[in-house]
Enzyme design. Structure first.
Site, PDB file in Angstrom:
ATOM      1  N   ASP A 190       3.989   1.956  -4.456  1.00 33.22           N
ATOM      2  CA  ASP A 190       3.112   2.790  -5.281  1.00 33.22           C
ATOM      3  C   ASP A 190       2.918   2.035  -6.590  1.00 33.22           C
ATOM      4  OD1 ASP A 190       1.912   4.603  -6.940  1.00 33.22           O
ATOM      5  OD2 ASP A 190       3.298   6.250  -6.493  1.00 33.22           O
ATOM      6  N   VAL A 191       1.699   1.615  -6.875  1.00 36.84           N
ATOM      7  CA  VAL A 191       1.479   0.775  -8.070  1.00 36.84           C
ATOM      8  C   VAL A 191       1.705   1.538  -9.377  1.00 36.84           C
ATOM      9  CG1 VAL A 191      -0.075  -0.843  -6.875  1.00 36.84           C
ATOM     10  CG2 VAL A 191      -1.046   1.101  -8.155  1.00 36.84           C
ATOM     11  N   TYR A 194     -13.728   6.656 -14.462  1.00 44.18           N
ATOM     12  CA  TYR A 194     -13.648   5.497 -13.554  1.00 44.18           C
ATOM     13  C   TYR A 194     -14.188   4.244 -14.252  1.00 44.18           C
ATOM     14  CZ  TYR A 194     -14.380   2.523  -9.471  1.00 44.18           C
ATOM     15  OH  TYR A 194     -14.355   1.475  -8.589  1.00 44.18           O
ATOM     16  N   LYS A 245     -12.426   0.525 -15.185  1.00 47.16           N
ATOM     17  CA  LYS A 245     -12.909  -0.772 -14.708  1.00 47.16           C
ATOM     18  C   LYS A 245     -13.337  -1.672 -15.874  1.00 47.16           C
ATOM     19  CE  LYS A 245     -11.997  -0.207 -10.374  1.00 47.16           C
ATOM     20  NZ  LYS A 245     -10.996  -1.051  -9.689  1.00 47.16           N
ATOM     21  N   THR A 260     -16.954   1.668   2.431  1.00 40.85           N
ATOM     22  CA  THR A 260     -15.530   1.729   2.789  1.00 40.85           C
ATOM     23  C   THR A 260     -15.168   3.196   3.049  1.00 40.85           C
ATOM     24  OG1 THR A 260     -14.752   2.138   0.537  1.00 40.85           O
ATOM     25  CG2 THR A 260     -15.032  -0.174   1.183  1.00 40.85           C
ATOM     26  N   ASP A 301       0.843  -1.199   0.000  1.00 38.72           N
ATOM     27  CA  ASP A 301       0.000   0.000   0.000  1.00 38.72           C
ATOM     28  C   ASP A 301       0.876   1.245   0.000  1.00 38.72           C
ATOM     29  OD1 ASP A 301      -3.257   0.277   0.871  1.00 38.72           O
ATOM     30  OD2 ASP A 301      -2.049   2.097   1.052  1.00 38.72           O
ATOM     31  N   ASN A 339      -5.961  -5.025  -5.973  1.00 38.94           N
ATOM     32  CA  ASN A 339      -7.131  -4.287  -5.471  1.00 38.94           C
ATOM     33  C   ASN A 339      -6.949  -2.775  -5.387  1.00 38.94           C
ATOM     34  OD1 ASN A 339      -9.658  -4.064  -3.559  1.00 38.94           O
ATOM     35  ND2 ASN A 339      -7.927  -3.223  -2.386  1.00 38.94           N
TER      36      ASN A 339
END
Ligand SMILES: NC(=O)c1ccc[n+]([C@@H]2O[C@H](COP(=O)([O-])OP(=O)(O)OC[C@H]3O[C@@H](n4cnc5c(N)ncnc54)[C@H](O)[C@@H]3O)[C@@H](O)[C@H]2O)c1
Length: 251
Positions: free
Chosen positions: A53-54, A145, A149, A180, A37, A80
């Site tokens: 950091d992705v 967004y 996806k 969340t 994360d 995720n």
């Protein structure tokens, strides 16, 4: 014996929300779990936290290598980490399109690329990507967004085909609106948070938001060796939002 006993799992974005619930559930079911994360400071034992950091390939490679060294191998990857974006195609500039695509799509690619050599060594290899109902239903004010996806959905199918003969299963979950910290931030930013929450709840036939634990259960189902024949699927966890058409409640 529990289904994840002896397996090693890596969860990106595992310090919050869906990722956190998933990391905790996999650990409860016997897996050794590493969390990658941006901010792993809140990650508690038995989970192993790693900063990554992705959007940064070197950071992903280092963190995956460190996690695999800590875990002693790798069987399960939960891709995720993701961020949101609001608006129509008129509302986000090119830089924002590249930024959100970079996290939500290329981020998953970077993590999978670093993990695949290790997954090939596993006899229970599985990748689960966190996709969204935004991939399959047209939602207002979510152009960017949803495009990310939709890409995650197609990427899941393509990866499943590429790696099935290597014994690596690839699936995704498509959550509806999940309670969340992310959705908490969205509600806080709304003019009338209570009305916004009520509208989001009403959109789901169950009349309530999905819980992070419910999404974690679906992710664990797909990642489990018990699901060895399941690959290239998208599992809706959306309170019926995608598939059901209810009549309005009569007053
Ligand atoms: N909450 C929802 O309603 C919902 C619905 C469908 C899909 N999803 C998807 O679920 C996933 C998790 O969402 P959540 O609601 O748990 O969000 P969240 O904001 O609670 O958690 C996301 C985590 O990802 C981490 N992260 C963000 N950018 C990162 C980066 N560049 N590198 C590494 N880590 C990074 C954050 O630090 C955070 O810990 C996302 O992919 C999201 O698109 C969420």
């Amino acid at each position: 014996m529990s289904d994840f006993e002896g397996l090693k799992a890596l969860v990106t974005g595992g310090a919050s929300g869906i990722g956190r619930a998933t990391a905790e559930l996999l650990a409860e079911r016997g897996a050794l779990v590493a969390v990658l994360d941006l901010d792993p400071s809140t990650v508690e034992k038995p989970l192993l936290g790693h900063r990554a950091d992705v959007t940064d390939d070197a950071s992903v490679r280092e963190a995956v290598a460190a996690a695999v060294a800590d875990l002693g191998g790798l069987d399960v990857v939960i891709n995720n980490a993701g961020i949101g974006a609001q608006g129509t195609v008129e509302d986000n500039d090119d830089a924002e399109w590249h930024r959100v695509m970079d996290v939500n799509v290329v981020g998953m690619v970077r993590v999978a690329r670093a993990a695949l050599p290790h997954l090939r060594e596993s006899s229970n290899a599985a990748i689960v990507n966190t996709c969204s109902i935004a991939a399959t239903a047209g939602l207002p004010q979510r152009a960017l967004y949803s495009a990310t996806k939709g890409a995650v959905y197609s990427l899941t199918l393509a990866m499943a085909a590429d790696h099935v003969r290597e014994g690596i299963r690839v699936n995704c979950v498509n959550p509806g609106t999940v309670d969340t910290p992310w959705v908490g931030r969205l509600l806080d930013a709304a003019g009338d948070p209570a009305a916004e929450r009520a509208a989001l709840e009403a959109r789901q036939p169950t009349g309530r938001l999905v819980s992070a634990t419910e999404v974690a259960g679906a992710i664990a189902y797909l990642a489990s060796p018990l699901s060895g024949a399941t690959t290239g699927t998208a599992l809706a966890v959306d309170g019926g939002m995608q598939g059901l058409r209810l009549r309005p409640v009569s007053q």
